[in-house]
Write a protein that holds these residues in place. Sequence first.
Motif, short mmCIF file in Angstrom:
data_model
loop_
_atom_site.label_atom_id
_atom_site.label_comp_id
_atom_site.label_asym_id
_atom_site.label_seq_id
_atom_site.Cartn_x
_atom_site.Cartn_y
_atom_site.Cartn_z
N ARG A 102 -53.04 -11.78 -45.07
CA ARG A 102 -53.43 -10.48 -44.47
C ARG A 102 -53.90 -9.80 -45.65
NH1 ARG A 102 -49.25 -7.35 -42.81
NH2 ARG A 102 -50.54 -5.95 -41.58
N THR A 103 -54.82 -8.84 -45.69
CA THR A 103 -55.28 -7.75 -46.64
C THR A 103 -56.11 -6.61 -46.02
OG1 THR A 103 -56.60 -7.62 -48.68
CG2 THR A 103 -57.39 -8.98 -46.79
N ALA A 104 -56.18 -5.53 -46.76
CA ALA A 104 -56.91 -4.47 -46.21
C ALA A 104 -58.50 -4.87 -46.16
CB ALA A 104 -56.76 -3.20 -46.86
N VAL A 105 -58.86 -4.62 -45.13
CA VAL A 105 -60.51 -5.05 -44.73
C VAL A 105 -61.14 -3.96 -43.96
CG1 VAL A 105 -61.75 -6.85 -43.47
CG2 VAL A 105 -59.66 -7.36 -44.05
N THR A 106 -62.45 -3.83 -44.70
CA THR A 106 -63.43 -2.97 -44.20
C THR A 106 -64.58 -3.96 -43.66
OG1 THR A 106 -62.86 -1.13 -45.44
CG2 THR A 106 -64.91 -1.00 -44.45
N VAL A 107 -65.13 -3.70 -42.52
CA VAL A 107 -66.38 -4.40 -41.79
C VAL A 107 -67.24 -3.30 -41.54
CG1 VAL A 107 -67.09 -6.20 -40.12
CG2 VAL A 107 -64.78 -6.30 -40.89
N LEU A 108 -68.61 -3.53 -42.16
CA LEU A 108 -69.54 -2.57 -42.11
C LEU A 108 -70.91 -3.15 -41.52
CD1 LEU A 108 -69.21 -0.74 -45.56
CD2 LEU A 108 -68.45 -0.10 -43.24
N ALA A 109 -71.65 -2.75 -40.90
CA ALA A 109 -73.15 -3.40 -40.57
C ALA A 109 -74.07 -2.61 -41.35
CB ALA A 109 -73.38 -2.95 -38.93
N VAL A 110 -74.38 -3.31 -42.45
CA VAL A 110 -75.40 -2.86 -43.03
C VAL A 110 -76.67 -4.01 -43.57
CG1 VAL A 110 -74.26 -0.93 -43.96
CG2 VAL A 110 -73.96 -3.25 -45.20
N ALA A 111 -77.55 -3.98 -43.80
CA ALA A 111 -78.55 -5.08 -44.31
C ALA A 111 -78.18 -5.40 -45.64
CB ALA A 111 -79.91 -4.46 -43.97
N PRO A 112 -77.67 -6.62 -45.63
CA PRO A 112 -77.59 -7.16 -47.12
C PRO A 112 -78.89 -6.98 -47.79
CG PRO A 112 -76.57 -8.66 -45.62
CD PRO A 112 -77.19 -7.65 -44.92
N ALA A 113 -78.83 -6.95 -49.46
CA ALA A 113 -80.09 -6.80 -50.00
C ALA A 113 -80.90 -8.03 -50.12
CB ALA A 113 -79.95 -6.44 -51.39
N ARG A 114 -80.27 -9.32 -49.95
CA ARG A 114 -81.09 -10.69 -50.08
C ARG A 114 -81.69 -10.96 -48.68
NH1 ARG A 114 -79.70 -16.16 -52.83
NH2 ARG A 114 -81.23 -17.44 -51.55
N PRO A 115 -82.95 -11.01 -48.64
CA PRO A 115 -83.66 -11.29 -47.43
C PRO A 115 -82.92 -12.72 -46.69
CG PRO A 115 -85.28 -11.00 -49.09
CD PRO A 115 -83.78 -10.89 -49.66
N GLY A 116 -82.65 -12.68 -45.50
CA GLY A 116 -82.00 -13.83 -44.66
C GLY A 116 -80.60 -13.87 -44.87
N ALA A 117 -80.02 -12.89 -45.54
CA ALA A 117 -78.54 -12.88 -45.87
C ALA A 117 -78.03 -12.19 -44.59
CB ALA A 117 -77.98 -12.44 -47.00
N LEU A 118 -76.97 -12.88 -43.96
CA LEU A 118 -76.51 -12.28 -42.68
C LEU A 118 -74.91 -11.61 -42.93
CD1 LEU A 118 -77.23 -15.19 -39.98
CD2 LEU A 118 -78.47 -12.94 -40.49
N VAL A 119 -74.57 -11.79 -44.08
CA VAL A 119 -72.88 -11.36 -44.64
C VAL A 119 -72.81 -11.51 -46.08
CG1 VAL A 119 -72.27 -13.63 -44.53
CG2 VAL A 119 -70.57 -11.71 -44.03
N GLU A 120 -72.18 -10.45 -46.56
CA GLU A 120 -71.78 -10.10 -48.02
C GLU A 120 -70.49 -9.76 -47.82
OE1 GLU A 120 -73.49 -7.79 -51.72
OE2 GLU A 120 -74.92 -8.73 -50.57
N ILE A 121 -69.74 -10.45 -48.90
CA ILE A 121 -68.32 -10.13 -48.68
C ILE A 121 -67.83 -9.94 -50.44
CG2 ILE A 121 -65.90 -11.04 -48.57
CD1 ILE A 121 -67.02 -12.98 -46.34
N ASP A 122 -67.19 -8.76 -50.60
CA ASP A 122 -66.61 -8.58 -51.90
C ASP A 122 -65.11 -8.07 -51.65
OD1 ASP A 122 -65.94 -5.42 -51.84
OD2 ASP A 122 -68.19 -5.37 -51.25
N ALA A 123 -64.36 -8.13 -52.78
CA ALA A 123 -62.94 -7.90 -52.99
C ALA A 123 -62.37 -7.47 -54.16
CB ALA A 123 -62.51 -9.49 -52.81
N VAL A 124 -61.33 -6.95 -54.02
CA VAL A 124 -60.49 -6.29 -54.97
C VAL A 124 -59.05 -7.21 -54.89
CG1 VAL A 124 -59.06 -4.43 -56.02
CG2 VAL A 124 -61.46 -4.05 -54.87
N ALA A 125 -58.66 -7.67 -56.04
CA ALA A 125 -57.28 -8.68 -56.20
C ALA A 125 -56.62 -8.41 -57.60
CB ALA A 125 -58.00 -10.12 -56.34
N ALA A 126 -55.44 -8.66 -57.51
CA ALA A 126 -54.56 -8.75 -58.53
C ALA A 126 -54.69 -10.09 -59.32
CB ALA A 126 -53.12 -8.57 -58.26
#
Length: 129
Positions: A102-126
Motif C-alpha cells: 500500500r502507498t499513496a497513489v495518484t492516477v492521472l489521464a495525461v498523454a505521456p511524452a513518448r509516442p506510443g507510451a500508454l503509461v508512465e509511473i514515478d515514485a517517492v521512496a525512503a
Amino acid sequence: MTGVPTPVDPPQLYRSPAFAQGMILPEGPVLFVGGQNGVDAEGALLDGLGAQTEQALRNLLAVLAEAGSGPEYVAKLTIHLAPGMDPSEGYAATRTVWGDHRTAVTVLAVAPARPGALVEIDAVAAVPR
C-alpha cells in the motif's frame, strides 16, 4: 525495519486495501524516481497497457533496488495513463508486479511524452539506512 513509511488513513475517509490516503516518510534519505515507461533494456516499448504497466513497474523496482530501497519503502506513486485508456488492465498488471504494498497513489489521464507510451509511473521512496 527502519525507514518504512507509515500509512495515514483518517477514520472519516475510505480505507482502501490498495492505497493509503497519505504516507509519512521517516527521517533519512529520500529517493525521487523519474517517470518510468514500459520499455525494455534496449529501449523498445512493449505492446499494450498491461505489458507496459508491468515493465514500467519492473523498471521502477530496478531503480529502487539500485538505490538500496524497495517497494515497501515507497510513499507515493503517480501513474500517468494515456487519455481514453481503461485503467482496469493497468490495475491488474500493477497487482501482478507490485503485490500488496500500500502507498499513496495518484492516477492521472495525461498523454505521456513518448509516442506510443500508454503509461508512465514515478515514485517517492525512503532509502533505509
